[in-house]
Every structure is written in structure tokens, then in C-alpha cells.
Design a protein around this motif. Sequence first.
Motif, short mmCIF file in Angstrom:
data_model
loop_
_atom_site.label_atom_id
_atom_site.label_comp_id
_atom_site.label_asym_id
_atom_site.label_seq_id
_atom_site.Cartn_x
_atom_site.Cartn_y
_atom_site.Cartn_z
N ARG A 33 0.86 -1.18 0.00
CA ARG A 33 0.00 0.00 0.00
C ARG A 33 0.90 1.24 0.00
NH1 ARG A 33 -3.54 -2.13 5.08
NH2 ARG A 33 -4.06 -4.16 4.17
N SER A 34 0.30 2.40 -0.14
CA SER A 34 1.11 3.61 -0.25
C SER A 34 1.39 4.27 1.09
CB SER A 34 0.42 4.63 -1.16
OG SER A 34 1.27 5.76 -1.31
N ILE A 36 3.41 7.11 0.67
CA ILE A 36 3.45 8.45 0.10
C ILE A 36 2.07 9.09 0.15
CG2 ILE A 36 3.81 9.75 -2.05
CD1 ILE A 36 5.97 7.62 -2.75
N PHE A 37 1.02 8.31 -0.15
CA PHE A 37 -0.35 8.82 -0.16
C PHE A 37 -1.09 8.51 1.14
CE2 PHE A 37 -1.49 9.29 -4.96
CZ PHE A 37 -0.50 10.23 -5.10
N ASP A 43 5.00 1.45 -0.19
CA ASP A 43 5.19 1.62 -1.64
C ASP A 43 6.22 0.64 -2.19
OD1 ASP A 43 3.41 4.01 -2.25
OD2 ASP A 43 4.67 4.81 -0.64
N HIS A 77 -0.69 3.14 -11.21
CA HIS A 77 0.23 3.09 -10.08
C HIS A 77 1.63 2.67 -10.48
CE1 HIS A 77 -2.51 3.57 -6.56
NE2 HIS A 77 -3.39 3.34 -7.50
N TRP A 78 1.74 1.91 -11.58
CA TRP A 78 3.05 1.38 -11.97
C TRP A 78 3.00 1.04 -13.44
CZ3 TRP A 78 5.25 -4.03 -10.40
CH2 TRP A 78 6.66 -4.03 -10.48
N TYR A 118 6.98 2.36 -8.43
CA TYR A 118 5.73 1.78 -7.93
C TYR A 118 5.14 2.67 -6.85
CZ TYR A 118 2.71 -1.49 -5.40
OH TYR A 118 1.65 -2.09 -4.77
N LEU A 119 3.84 2.91 -6.94
CA LEU A 119 3.10 3.65 -5.92
C LEU A 119 2.00 2.71 -5.42
CD1 LEU A 119 2.58 6.40 -4.47
CD2 LEU A 119 0.96 6.88 -6.30
N GLY A 120 2.00 2.42 -4.14
CA GLY A 120 1.05 1.46 -3.59
C GLY A 120 -0.39 1.93 -3.58
N ALA A 122 -3.93 3.23 -2.48
CA ALA A 122 -4.29 4.34 -1.58
C ALA A 122 -5.64 4.94 -1.97
CB ALA A 122 -3.21 5.40 -1.59
#
Length: 176
Positions: A33-34, A36-37, A43, A77-78, A118-120, A122
Motif C-alpha cells: 500500500r502507499s 506516500i499517499f 510503496d 500506479h506502476w 511503484y506507488l502502492g 491508496a
Amino acid sequence: MSHNPYDDIAKVPTFTVTSSDVTDGEEMAPGHRSGIFGAGGEDVSPQLSWNGFPAETKSFAITMYDPSAPTGAGFWHWAVADVPVTTTSVDTGAGNAVGSGLPAGALQLKNDASLAHYLGAAPPAGHGKHNYYIGIHALDVDSLGLDAGATPSFLGFNMAGHTIARAVITPWYEAK
């Protein structure tokens, strides 16, 4: 599960993708999961392995897409293009900020948050369960010829005429 959004790129035969980190139809683990968010994650991209793709495959693309994001266009996300056909797995964390776990020649594009990693997961709190479509796309070309400034949507557009098979694993996450 809802309509697979990748079918809008090209409806093609399937092959197999597995992961030691995420499970199709199951909740996404916290590390993926993110952070960052603000979803309490790290992430970290999941481990992925694939097999059973067509013999004429020349390269792969790896993507993660949330069609339920409240944007009118979903959320990428990726996105990784030009993964050599000799690569049939990526380790946990391969999609970090420098792509250190990706094979030589692979091109990690900026996601919809303008981050080239990659951004998980969120989703907004109270927005319901979001499915995260992680796809391995088998392509009939060695390279799609994209540059580092290409968007994931442009990757999808360029895959439309070159995708010959696809493997998808779809974990979910819901922020309460």
C-alpha cells in the motif's frame, strides 16, 4: 470481480502470473500500500512470476491500474515497458525509485503521481473497495520505442496493437 480494464487495450488469451506477496481476490498487504499517499504502506512493488506466455512473445510490460480511482480516468500506479522476454519474474521491491530490481533495458515510466516507481494502493477513505489490476502483458515486439517521458496511458495505447496475451492478478484494498 468487475470488468478487466485491460480488455479495453486488447482482448487476448491469458497466461499465468503468481506472486509471493499479493493474492488474486485478496486484500493487499500493508507493505504494498502507499506510504506516500498516507495508506500506511511502504510503496514496495510485489514479487511477480509468470509463465505460459506465447512462444512468439518478444517482450513484456508490467502495469498496475486502479479503474475505480475518483479521477474520471482511473489511476496508473506502476508502468514498466520493454521488459526482455528472458525475464519471467521480478523480486519484491523491483519497482523502487531507481528500478534496481528491473532487468537491463526495462523502462519504468512515471505513474499518475508523476513518480517513476511503484506507488502502492491508496483509495480515499470511505470510497469503497478498489481492485488493483497488476498485469503482465506479452508483446510481439522487442521494444515499444517509448521514451522516459511517456505516460502509462500512452504505454497502453502503444500496447493495443502488440499485446498477444496477458496475465492479471488483482488484489484489493479499502481505506475505512
